[in-house]
Enzyme design. Structure first.
Site, mmCIF file in Angstrom:
data_model
loop_
_atom_site.group_PDB
_atom_site.id
_atom_site.type_symbol
_atom_site.label_atom_id
_atom_site.label_comp_id
_atom_site.label_asym_id
_atom_site.label_seq_id
_atom_site.Cartn_x
_atom_site.Cartn_y
_atom_site.Cartn_z
ATOM 1 N N ASN A 153 0.805 -1.230 0.000
ATOM 2 C CA ASN A 153 0.000 0.000 0.000
ATOM 3 C C ASN A 153 0.837 1.278 0.000
ATOM 4 O O ASN A 153 0.426 2.289 -0.549
ATOM 5 C CB ASN A 153 -1.009 -0.010 1.156
ATOM 6 C CG ASN A 153 -0.346 -0.200 2.489
ATOM 7 O OD1 ASN A 153 0.824 -0.586 2.563
ATOM 8 N ND2 ASN A 153 -1.063 0.066 3.535
ATOM 9 N N LYS A 176 12.870 -6.390 1.033
ATOM 10 C CA LYS A 176 12.068 -7.080 0.014
ATOM 11 C C LYS A 176 10.707 -6.403 -0.084
ATOM 12 O O LYS A 176 9.903 -6.480 0.842
ATOM 13 C CB LYS A 176 11.865 -8.555 0.386
ATOM 14 C CG LYS A 176 11.199 -9.326 -0.758
ATOM 15 C CD LYS A 176 10.592 -10.633 -0.333
ATOM 16 C CE LYS A 176 9.208 -10.509 0.225
ATOM 17 N NZ LYS A 176 8.202 -9.943 -0.701
ATOM 18 N N GLU A 179 5.469 -8.323 -3.693
ATOM 19 C CA GLU A 179 5.487 -8.779 -5.097
ATOM 20 C C GLU A 179 4.486 -7.997 -5.948
ATOM 21 O O GLU A 179 4.593 -7.963 -7.167
ATOM 22 C CB GLU A 179 5.217 -10.291 -5.173
ATOM 23 C CG GLU A 179 3.915 -10.780 -4.515
ATOM 24 C CD GLU A 179 4.053 -11.060 -3.003
ATOM 25 O OE1 GLU A 179 4.830 -10.338 -2.333
ATOM 26 O OE2 GLU A 179 3.376 -11.970 -2.515
ATOM 27 N N SER A 229 0.131 -8.466 6.901
ATOM 28 C CA SER A 229 -1.106 -8.872 7.577
ATOM 29 C C SER A 229 -0.791 -9.646 8.863
ATOM 30 O O SER A 229 0.340 -10.102 9.062
ATOM 31 C CB SER A 229 -1.919 -9.745 6.628
ATOM 32 O OG SER A 229 -1.167 -10.897 6.328
ATOM 33 N N PRO A 231 -1.806 -12.744 9.765
ATOM 34 C CA PRO A 231 -1.345 -14.130 9.550
ATOM 35 C C PRO A 231 0.126 -14.197 9.127
ATOM 36 O O PRO A 231 0.882 -15.049 9.598
ATOM 37 C CB PRO A 231 -2.260 -14.645 8.429
ATOM 38 C CG PRO A 231 -3.474 -13.777 8.492
ATOM 39 C CD PRO A 231 -3.025 -12.442 8.986
ATOM 40 N N THR A 232 0.559 -13.269 8.242
ATOM 41 C CA THR A 232 1.975 -13.260 7.845
ATOM 42 C C THR A 232 2.841 -12.909 9.049
ATOM 43 O O THR A 232 3.896 -13.514 9.277
ATOM 44 C CB THR A 232 2.217 -12.227 6.719
ATOM 45 O OG1 THR A 232 1.362 -12.565 5.631
ATOM 46 C CG2 THR A 232 3.653 -12.228 6.243
ATOM 47 N N LEU A 244 15.651 -16.497 17.915
ATOM 48 C CA LEU A 244 15.749 -15.359 18.842
ATOM 49 C C LEU A 244 16.235 -14.078 18.160
ATOM 50 O O LEU A 244 17.112 -13.389 18.660
ATOM 51 C CB LEU A 244 16.644 -15.729 20.028
ATOM 52 C CG LEU A 244 16.114 -16.908 20.858
ATOM 53 C CD1 LEU A 244 17.105 -17.292 21.932
ATOM 54 C CD2 LEU A 244 14.776 -16.572 21.498
ATOM 55 N N GLY A 252 -2.020 -5.639 10.665
ATOM 56 C CA GLY A 252 -3.328 -5.119 10.267
ATOM 57 C C GLY A 252 -4.136 -4.548 11.415
ATOM 58 O O GLY A 252 -3.684 -4.499 12.561
ATOM 59 N N CYS A 284 -3.482 0.458 6.722
ATOM 60 C CA CYS A 284 -3.601 -0.440 7.881
ATOM 61 C C CYS A 284 -4.306 0.209 9.065
ATOM 62 O O CYS A 284 -5.028 -0.444 9.799
ATOM 63 C CB CYS A 284 -2.214 -0.884 8.295
ATOM 64 S SG CYS A 284 -1.117 0.523 8.516
ATOM 65 N N GLU A 384 -10.559 -7.440 8.817
ATOM 66 C CA GLU A 384 -9.955 -6.351 8.049
ATOM 67 C C GLU A 384 -10.301 -6.541 6.574
ATOM 68 O O GLU A 384 -10.001 -7.581 5.996
ATOM 69 C CB GLU A 384 -8.424 -6.365 8.229
ATOM 70 C CG GLU A 384 -7.752 -5.190 7.567
ATOM 71 C CD GLU A 384 -6.232 -5.232 7.680
ATOM 72 O OE1 GLU A 384 -5.632 -6.302 7.461
ATOM 73 O OE2 GLU A 384 -5.639 -4.174 7.965
ATOM 74 N N GLU A 461 7.566 2.327 14.572
ATOM 75 C CA GLU A 461 8.295 2.987 13.496
ATOM 76 C C GLU A 461 8.225 4.492 13.754
ATOM 77 O O GLU A 461 7.390 4.975 14.516
ATOM 78 C CB GLU A 461 7.695 2.620 12.132
ATOM 79 C CG GLU A 461 7.833 1.130 11.888
ATOM 80 C CD GLU A 461 7.772 0.699 10.435
ATOM 81 O OE1 GLU A 461 6.739 0.949 9.789
ATOM 82 O OE2 GLU A 461 8.760 0.096 9.957
#
Ligand code: NAD
Length: 487
Positions: A153, A176, A179, A229, A231-232, A244, A252, A284, A384, A461
């Site tokens: 986004n 990264k 995609e 998200s 789950p990721t 560790l 999200g 988000c 979401e 952040e």
């Protein structure tokens, strides 16, 4: 091809290609046109990027923070000089209207380089701890090689929000991008080198969910910062925990935006629209559960409908366009499925819900959508959606709305609109979220910490707080006398 970069990856100060990687097609969401073809990183490319970062980092860490900061501030200047070109690229990458990208994307990335370039020299200090005749001191030291993994986004902003504090603190980064949006981060890497960043310190490699683990699991990686998200986040945090490693998780949300009946309604409606329709709803921190006090519900909905139906939808490169397409067909299909679920579960469609007229039908456009009479149990109020779908819920009193606002596994953000200053502070105090707004929504200047609580993640952040997440403390005890041992 309109936006074809020189090569897929940027490693050790230069563009690098390896055509053995799976093809990644970059699609312009407004037309469906393929604008670039890139390749996902092979394991050899991943190794090369991490090795370059590992080699370059110690010398960078040994430089003074002022000298590192000077390079980051120069990168900020170059980004501002090239704002138009970078914004057009961001629009091609994401489909977001140029009206937005020109003020919100490269500019916020530049803010990040400017801010961290400036604070590095002032905020990386340690403490002196007196211990009688002995003393101790602490140092903030970089972690080493940090990995950044981005969502689609805000591709350029995310590349900078992770890169700037990491580099300011003396780390190297391998980033990264998603995609879906592979283009912007390559330009950031190029600009950093132009600004004087030594080779190997900021590398960009392409890839998808199968590439991510190669980075996260690599033994030379000290930290992973993910924007993605929940789950990721669970997968990445789990993999990092196994070794560790340090993590920052920007995940999200399903954030509440509460409008009390004494609020300035035009501002509250404006805040709710910004917090649901900006970037075609793909933000988000969006306030996707809009709780409106019953007394002002009808007035709120009537004016919201009017203002929503006046939104200019169209060609993202046209400066008059206020709402562009969604990032991909898959994401739009997901949003349409939620809209159908909303209708099936009894929510009232106030406006939108379909494909707008007079747009390129090969693009992934969707109307800004408002549901009213939404209840807490409905799927659209719990999950979401990540698209321009606003859910309006009614409430009667303060205690009730606070409890309902908190009844979610997410905790990214929240907003309160009220003219009562005491109530505003009392309510934000009780809401479980990382970033909260009073009488506005979604403003995230670099000076303030941004991040979530509960399942929306951890770490912050922006602001000086981010430097803590890219460093660790080293404590040194200094003895001034002889060692007294009992044996
Ligand atoms: P996503 O979780 O599908 O992907 C995010 C990134 O993680 C991509 O680069 C993807 O390739 C990578 N990835 C996927 N699986 C991985 C794995 N197992 N290991 C390592 N990397 C992996 O998210 P998305 O669809 O790109 O973005 C939308 C989501 O991001 C939404 O949930 C949104 O709320 C969230 N988001 C959060 C913030 C924030 O700051 N809190 C900002 C923007 C987006």
């Amino acid at each position: 091809m309109k936006a074809q970069p020189k090569a897929s990856h940027f490693i050790d100060g230069e563009y690098v290609e390896d055509t053995a990687g799976t093809v990644i097609e970059s699609v312009y969401p407004a037309t469906g046109e393929v604008i670039a073809r890139l390749h996902a990183a092979t394991p050899a490319i991943v190794e090369r990027a991490i090795a370059a970062a590992k080699r370059a980092q110690p010398e960078w860490a040994a430089m003074s923070p002022t000298a590192r900061g000077r390079i980051l501030k120069r990168a900020a200047e170059i980004m501002r000089e090239r704002n138009r070109e970078l914004s057009e690229l961001e629009t091609l990458d994401t489909g977001k209207p140029i009206q937005e990208t020109i003020v919100a994307d490269p500019t916020s990335g530049a803010d990040s380089f400017e801010f961290f370039g400036g604070v590095a020299a002032a905020a990386l200090n340690g403490d002196y701890i007196p211990l009688g005749q002995d003393f101790a001191y602490t140092k903030r030291v970089p972690l080493g090689v940090c990995v950044g993994i981005g969502a689609w986004n805000y591709p350029q902003q995310i590349a900078c929000w992770k890169g700037a504090p990491a580099l300011a603190a003396g780390n190297a980064m391998v980033f990264k991008p998603s995609e879906n949006t592979p283009l912007g981060a390559l330009k950031i890497a190029e600009i950093l080198v132009e600004a004087g960043l030594p080779k190997g310190l900021y590398n960009v490699i392409q890839g998808d969910r199968s590439t991510g683990p190669l980075l996260v699991n690599h033994p030379d990686v000290a930290k992973v910062s993910l924007t993605g998200s929940v789950p990721t986040g669970k997968k990445v945090a789990g993999a990092a925990a196994a070794e560790l490693k340090h993590v920052t998780m920007e995940l999200g949300g399903k954030s509440p935006l509460i409008v009390f009946d004494d609020a300035d309604l035009e501002s509250a409606i404006g805040g709710a629209m910004l917090g649901n329709f900006y970037s075609t709803g793909q933000v988000c921190s969006n306030g996707t559960r809009v709780f409106v006090q019953r007394k002002v519900k009808d007035a709120f909905l009537a004016r919201l409908k009017e203002r929503t139906e006046a939104i200019v939808i169209g060609d993202p490169m046209d400066e008059a366009t206020q709402l562009g397409p969604m990032v991909s067909r898959a994401q739009r299909d997901k949003v349409f499925a939620y809209i159908e679920k909303g209708k099936a579960e009894g929510a009232r469609l106030v406006t939108g819900g379909g494909i707008p007229n007079a747009v390129n039908t090969d693009g992934t456009y969707i109307q800004p959508t408002v549901f009213a009479d939404v209840t807490d149990e409905m799927t659209i109020a719990r999950e979401e959606i990540f698209g321009p779908v606003m859910c309006v819920l009614d409430f009667d009193d303060e205690a009730e709305v606070v409890a309902r606002a908190n009844a979610t596994e997410f905790g990214l953000s929240a907003g309160v609109f009220t003219a009562d200053i005491t109530r505003a502070h009392r309510v934000v105090d009780q809401i479980e979220a990382g970033t909260l707004w009073i009488n506005t929504y979604n403003l995230c200047p670099v000076e303030i910490p941004f991040g979530g609580s509960k399942q929306s993640g951890f770490g912050r952040e922006n602001s000086v707080a981010a430097l803590n997440h890219y460093t660790e403390l080293k404590t040194v005890y200094v003895a001034m006398g002889k060692v007294e041992a009992p044996y």
